[in-house]
Design a protein around this motif. Structure first.
Motif, short mmCIF file in Angstrom:
data_model
loop_
_atom_site.label_atom_id
_atom_site.label_comp_id
_atom_site.label_asym_id
_atom_site.label_seq_id
_atom_site.Cartn_x
_atom_site.Cartn_y
_atom_site.Cartn_z
N ALA A 36 52.32 -27.60 38.06
CA ALA A 36 51.59 -26.94 39.15
C ALA A 36 50.87 -25.69 38.64
O ALA A 36 49.73 -25.41 39.06
N THR A 37 51.49 -24.96 37.73
CA THR A 37 50.86 -23.76 37.16
C THR A 37 49.61 -24.13 36.38
O THR A 37 48.57 -23.47 36.49
N LEU A 38 49.69 -25.18 35.58
CA LEU A 38 48.53 -25.63 34.81
C LEU A 38 47.40 -26.09 35.73
O LEU A 38 46.22 -25.82 35.46
N GLU A 39 47.75 -26.76 36.81
CA GLU A 39 46.71 -27.19 37.77
C GLU A 39 46.05 -25.98 38.41
O GLU A 39 44.82 -25.95 38.60
N ARG A 40 46.86 -24.98 38.74
CA ARG A 40 46.29 -23.76 39.34
C ARG A 40 45.37 -23.04 38.37
O ARG A 40 44.31 -22.54 38.75
N LEU A 41 45.78 -23.00 37.08
CA LEU A 41 44.94 -22.36 36.07
C LEU A 41 43.63 -23.10 35.90
O LEU A 41 42.55 -22.50 35.85
N GLU A 42 43.71 -24.42 35.83
CA GLU A 42 42.49 -25.22 35.65
C GLU A 42 41.57 -25.09 36.84
O GLU A 42 40.34 -24.97 36.70
N ALA A 43 42.14 -25.07 38.03
CA ALA A 43 41.32 -24.95 39.24
C ALA A 43 40.63 -23.60 39.32
O ALA A 43 39.52 -23.48 39.86
N SER A 44 41.27 -22.56 38.76
CA SER A 44 40.66 -21.22 38.82
C SER A 44 39.44 -21.10 37.92
O SER A 44 38.54 -20.31 38.19
N GLY A 45 39.41 -21.88 36.85
CA GLY A 45 38.30 -21.82 35.91
C GLY A 45 38.25 -20.53 35.11
O GLY A 45 37.25 -20.25 34.43
N LYS A 46 39.31 -19.75 35.14
CA LYS A 46 39.29 -18.45 34.47
C LYS A 46 39.64 -18.58 32.98
O LYS A 46 40.50 -19.39 32.61
N PRO A 47 39.01 -17.80 32.13
CA PRO A 47 39.41 -17.77 30.71
C PRO A 47 40.79 -17.17 30.57
O PRO A 47 41.18 -16.29 31.35
N TYR A 48 41.54 -17.64 29.57
CA TYR A 48 42.92 -17.18 29.45
C TYR A 48 43.31 -16.92 28.00
O TYR A 48 42.74 -17.49 27.06
N ILE B 170 47.81 -28.31 23.15
CA ILE B 170 46.71 -28.47 24.11
C ILE B 170 46.34 -27.12 24.72
O ILE B 170 45.16 -26.81 24.92
N ILE B 171 47.34 -26.30 25.00
CA ILE B 171 47.09 -25.01 25.66
C ILE B 171 46.27 -24.09 24.78
O ILE B 171 45.31 -23.46 25.23
N VAL B 172 46.62 -23.98 23.48
CA VAL B 172 45.94 -23.00 22.64
C VAL B 172 44.52 -23.42 22.29
O VAL B 172 43.67 -22.56 22.00
N ARG B 173 44.22 -24.70 22.32
CA ARG B 173 42.88 -25.15 21.92
C ARG B 173 41.78 -24.53 22.78
O ARG B 173 40.68 -24.27 22.30
N SER B 174 42.09 -24.33 24.06
CA SER B 174 41.07 -23.82 24.98
C SER B 174 41.23 -22.33 25.28
O SER B 174 40.53 -21.80 26.14
N ALA B 175 42.12 -21.66 24.57
CA ALA B 175 42.40 -20.26 24.85
C ALA B 175 41.33 -19.34 24.28
O ALA B 175 40.67 -19.67 23.27
N GLN B 176 41.16 -18.18 24.91
CA GLN B 176 40.29 -17.15 24.37
C GLN B 176 40.91 -16.49 23.14
O GLN B 176 40.22 -15.98 22.27
N GLY B 177 42.24 -16.51 23.10
CA GLY B 177 42.96 -15.91 21.98
C GLY B 177 44.45 -16.13 22.15
O GLY B 177 44.92 -16.46 23.24
N VAL B 178 45.18 -15.95 21.07
CA VAL B 178 46.64 -16.09 21.07
C VAL B 178 47.24 -14.80 20.54
O VAL B 178 46.84 -14.29 19.49
#
Length: 424
Positions: A207-219, A303-311
């Motif tokens: 559910a958290t991942l769906e909420r993040l994807e729906a927000s479209g915000k960089p992370y 999968i999570i880190v591939r689309s991240a702005q940074g780690v």
């Protein structure tokens, strides 16, 4: 190959050290072992084992006498920060022995670290990017290596059997004290609770991942590490993971651009004794950034880190994963991959606005040298992975510079060992 005398200390729970010792013996080397607890004892199938039943205080004297009696040339152990191993490495270096340290791989999965002298913050690897660019030119192209099977169920069973044997045989090893901060039964209680919560954790994380994807915000991603890990306790300025969480989130609150999100990821091997989601979200609320902080218990970190702005990491091996994907990465502790032109060097506060991505040629060179110098293709938790790991480790151990054996004393040192054993 000239005969060498290998002394094994503690390994990862499981049969790896025993199988490696058997393979070395079949190649004509001397193989020896010190057991410190019942788990060590049940997993060692080779000869020449001695049980050490006393505390840390007598250990250096006992080890020195044992090295002299057996004419040891090489010390083999897993993890160089355990108190018994720290003391042993100091003795071995004073006597001129070769020390071989195994660890989980700097690059995961499918690699295991085997490095001479020390690992992680004790590694002798250079931090100069030009060194890697130059060294990589002499190496062949990186081979395309297939993935290896690994069983969490096997890992769990080997850990449980090791620790139950340790508990059952406590009378044989009255002086042994574990390097782990938790009593093992306390840890297992936490694991049982976590297993009972697993389904709910999976649902919440999805559910958290769906909420993040729906927000479209960089992370940005902050992968948590085990709070009792020596990577945190020894190789960083933090005495646990909670101070690191405080530091990262306070910096994010002050300096990260509006509209960005911090995704905090729990460690897959956390024992569940501390509710890190609750603590993380409480800190976020105190800092006024509750809407900008998401917590994930279960997810595919790749999968999570591939689309991240940074780690952001203290010194997790997730850092090498994000760098391989070209994602800007900052290290807050001590890590072998924290190298200029690979990781962000400008400090945490500016990382949120101007993160520095890795230079691909430098990271590729670093990775090639790392695999060539101190990584073995293989794994601990499958028969296929173990077979590859034993074969690769044999090659690496025999290729290491052979030291002179410890000078044997005239006559046997058994009277010395007996005297040490009876000291108060």
């Amino acid at each position: 190959m000239p005969r060498r005398e290998f002394l094994f200390l503690q390994g990862l729970a499981g049969p790896f050290f025993s199988r490696l010792g058997q393979a070395l013996a079949e190649r004509g080397h001397g193989v020896h072992r010190v057991n410190f607890n019942g788990g060590d004892k049940i997993y060692w199938r080779g000869p020449n084992a001695v049980d050490y039943r006393w505390g840390l205080g007598r250990w250096p004297s006992f080890l020195t006498a044992l090295l002299q009696e057996r004419g040891i040339t090489d010390l083999v152990l897993f993890g160089d920060c355990r108190p018994l191993h720290e003391a042993a490495i100091a003795v071995a270096k004073r006597l001129g022995l070769q020390v071989h340290v195994f660890e989980e791989g700097y690059i995961r999965p499918d690699f295991v670290t085997l490095e001479a002298g020390g690992v992680n913050g004790h590694s002798r690897l250079s931090r100069d990017p030009e060194y890697y660019l130059e060294a990589a030119r002499a190496l062949p192209p990186m081979p395309q290596l297939g993935g290896l099977p690994s069983s969490f169920a096997r890992r769990a069973w080997e850990d449980v059997s090791y620790n139950l044997a340790s508990l059952a045989l406590v009378p044989l090893f009255p002086g042994y004290r574990t390097h782990r901060p938790w009593h093992i039964l306390h840890e297992y209680f936490g694991w049982v609770l976590r297993l009972l919560r697993k389904k709910a954790e999976t649902i919440r994380s999805a559910a958290t991942l769906e909420r993040l994807e729906a927000s479209g915000k960089p992370y940005f991603v902050f992968p948590l590490q085990l709070t009792d890990d020596y990577q945190i306790r020894v190789h960083s300025q933090f005495d646990g993971i909670e101070p690191a969480i405080e530091l990262v989130m306070a910096s994010f609150a002050r300096h990260a651009p509006d509209g960005t999100v911090l995704l905090v990821k729990g460690h897959p091997l956390d024992n569940g004794l501390v509710d890190w989601e609750k603590r993380t979200l409480a800190i976020a609320a105190r800092l006024g950034i509750s809407e900008r902080v998401f917590f994930l218990e279960t997810a595919d970190i790749d999968i999570i880190v591939r689309s991240a702005q940074g780690v952001v990491t203290v010194n997790s091996t997730t850092g090498t994963l994000s760098l391989r994907h070209g994602v800007p990465t900052i290290v807050l502790g001590d890590a072998v991959y924290d190298i200029p032109r690979i990781t962000h060097q400008g400090g945490l506060d500016c990382f949120w606005t101007t993160p520095t991505p890795p230079e691909a040629p430098v990271f590729d060179a670093f990775r090639s040298v790392l695999v060539d110098r101190c990584l073995v293709h293989g794994g601990y938790f499958s028969e296929f992975g173990l077979a590859m790991l034993v074969a690769g480790s044999i090659t690496r151990l025999e290729a290491a510079e052979a030291p002179l054996p410890v000078m044997r004393l005239v006559g046997s040192t058994r009277p010395q060992l007996a005297a040490i054993a009876t000291q108060r």
